[in-house]
Design an enzyme around this catalytic site. Structure first.
Site, mmCIF file in Angstrom:
data_model
loop_
_atom_site.group_PDB
_atom_site.id
_atom_site.type_symbol
_atom_site.label_atom_id
_atom_site.label_comp_id
_atom_site.label_asym_id
_atom_site.label_seq_id
_atom_site.Cartn_x
_atom_site.Cartn_y
_atom_site.Cartn_z
ATOM 1 N N HIS A 93 4.827 1.301 13.048
ATOM 2 C CA HIS A 93 4.144 1.648 14.049
ATOM 3 C C HIS A 93 3.964 0.681 15.220
ATOM 4 C CE1 HIS A 93 1.159 3.849 16.214
ATOM 5 N NE2 HIS A 93 -0.053 3.197 15.947
ATOM 6 N N GLY A 113 0.801 -1.036 0.043
ATOM 7 C CA GLY A 113 -0.127 -0.093 0.114
ATOM 8 C C GLY A 113 0.884 1.241 -0.091
ATOM 9 N N ASP A 158 -3.107 -1.660 11.152
ATOM 10 C CA ASP A 158 -2.847 -2.108 12.556
ATOM 11 C C ASP A 158 -3.802 -3.284 12.770
ATOM 12 O OD1 ASP A 158 -0.931 -0.309 13.062
ATOM 13 O OD2 ASP A 158 -2.554 1.155 13.953
#
Length: 340
Positions: A108, A26, A83
């Protein structure tokens, strides 16, 4: 003292002969894969069967494998999916192939910070988090620059996890701008708080409230849009270039005086108390639990919120006005309807 790293602090040779698997293609995934490839490193892309990104990655000349196969064949595995999808992907396709000596990387810290992913002993766990959308990571790299990034190490089984992470950061161009040392907890907590209190939640709510106040008072919606949303970019650009003082230098004295007398009336002690509550919910894990549960239940609350804001009058007015202003290069997205 803050520790920053630059090109001279990182050595791409640390990754020589070690394949890097980029899981996902992405916004961030495509930038990382292409920048690493252009830096002379061995890269493959791991995608699920039937992924729409497979043709794009192959057209860019990248090796594409299943997530499991990419993990098997690589020494470093960078998980760059959303996530809420990472836990399932990790448990199904990555964990069975994470042997000691390998490295698991993130952009992250959410899933490590909140215990959704627990890497096995003997595996390095690191983070390289560019502070920019993926398309900018790629564009700036192609022009010879880089975007800043954060780097962190959660598990250093090898003894050289930080050196490897810095080499990776150099491979995607971030050490050209500077890489700040942090921890998974600090990155996750500040990121979530910043999104909620300022960058997304705070700004969105303030823009809508300002627009609604003007329209309810009888002013034209178009003028309300210009004052409360369109011109926000001009102010943020000044922040970006020179901070608050440069913004105040650049606007009129009237605007500067209004800043001083009105700002504290909007951001009150009650506002600050709410910010502290938001931060505590991030730190104690209650926000993460709410978001994880929301995804497990099919996202009904998320869908309700999204639908309500998609239909807000400022969105309709904004679409109409932006289409008349080609210089802003309008990029419209209406959930469920694709781009326009």
């Amino acid at each position: 003292m803050t520790q920053m790293y630059y090109d001279g602090d990182a050595d791409l040779a640390a990754l020589a002969g070690r394949r890097i698997a980029i899981i996902g293609f992405g916004s961030q995934g495509h930038a990382h894969a292409l920048n690493l490839r252009d830096s002379g490193l061995d890269v493959c892309v791991g995608l699920y069967d039937g992924s729409n990104s497979k043709a794009k990655a192959e057209a860019a000349g990248l090796c594409v494998l299943s997530v499991a196969e990419a993990t098997k064949r690589s020494q470093l595995v960078f998980l760059l999916t959303g996530d809420t999808s990472q836990k399932e992907i990790y448990e199904r396709d990555i964990a069975p192939h994470l042997a000691p000596g390998k490295t698991l990387l993130f952009a992250h810290g959410f899933n490590i910070r909140y215990g959704q992913i627990v890497a096995p002993a003997g595996v390095d766990v690191s983070m390289v988090a560019p502070k920019s959308p993926g398309h900018r990571v790629r564009e700036v790299f192609q022009h010879g620059g880089g975007v800043p990034a954060l780097v962190a190490v959660d598990a250093d089984a090898s003894g050289h996890a930080l050196a490897d992470a810095l080499a990776y950061a150099k491979g995607i161009g971030c050490t050209r701008a500077g890489v700040l040392l942090t921890t998974f907890a600090e990155e996750t907590e500040t990121d979530l708080f910043g999104e909620q209190a300022v960058l997304c939640g705070g700004v969105s709510a303030l823009v809508k409230a300002g627009f609604e106040t003007l329209v309810e008072a009888g002013y034209q919606p178009e003028l309300a849009y210009f004052e409360c949303m369109h011109e926000l970019k001009l102010i943020v650009d000044l922040f970006y270039q020179g901070g608050l003082n440069y913004m105040r230098y650049s606007v009129s004295d009237t605007a500067e005086y209004g800043d001083y007398v009105a700002g504290p009336r909007l951001v009150t002690d009650a506002t600050r108390a709410t910010m502290r509550e938001l931060l505590e919910e991030v730190r104690n894990g209650s926000f993460a639990k709410r978001w994880i549960d929301e995804n497990s239940n099919g996202r009904p609350e998320f869908a309700k919120f999204r639908k309500k804001d998609t239909e807000h009058p400022i969105e309709k007015i904004g679409r109409d006005l932006r289409r008349k202003m080609p210089f802003v290069e309008p990029r419209e997205h209406v959930p469920g309807q694709g781009g326009a």
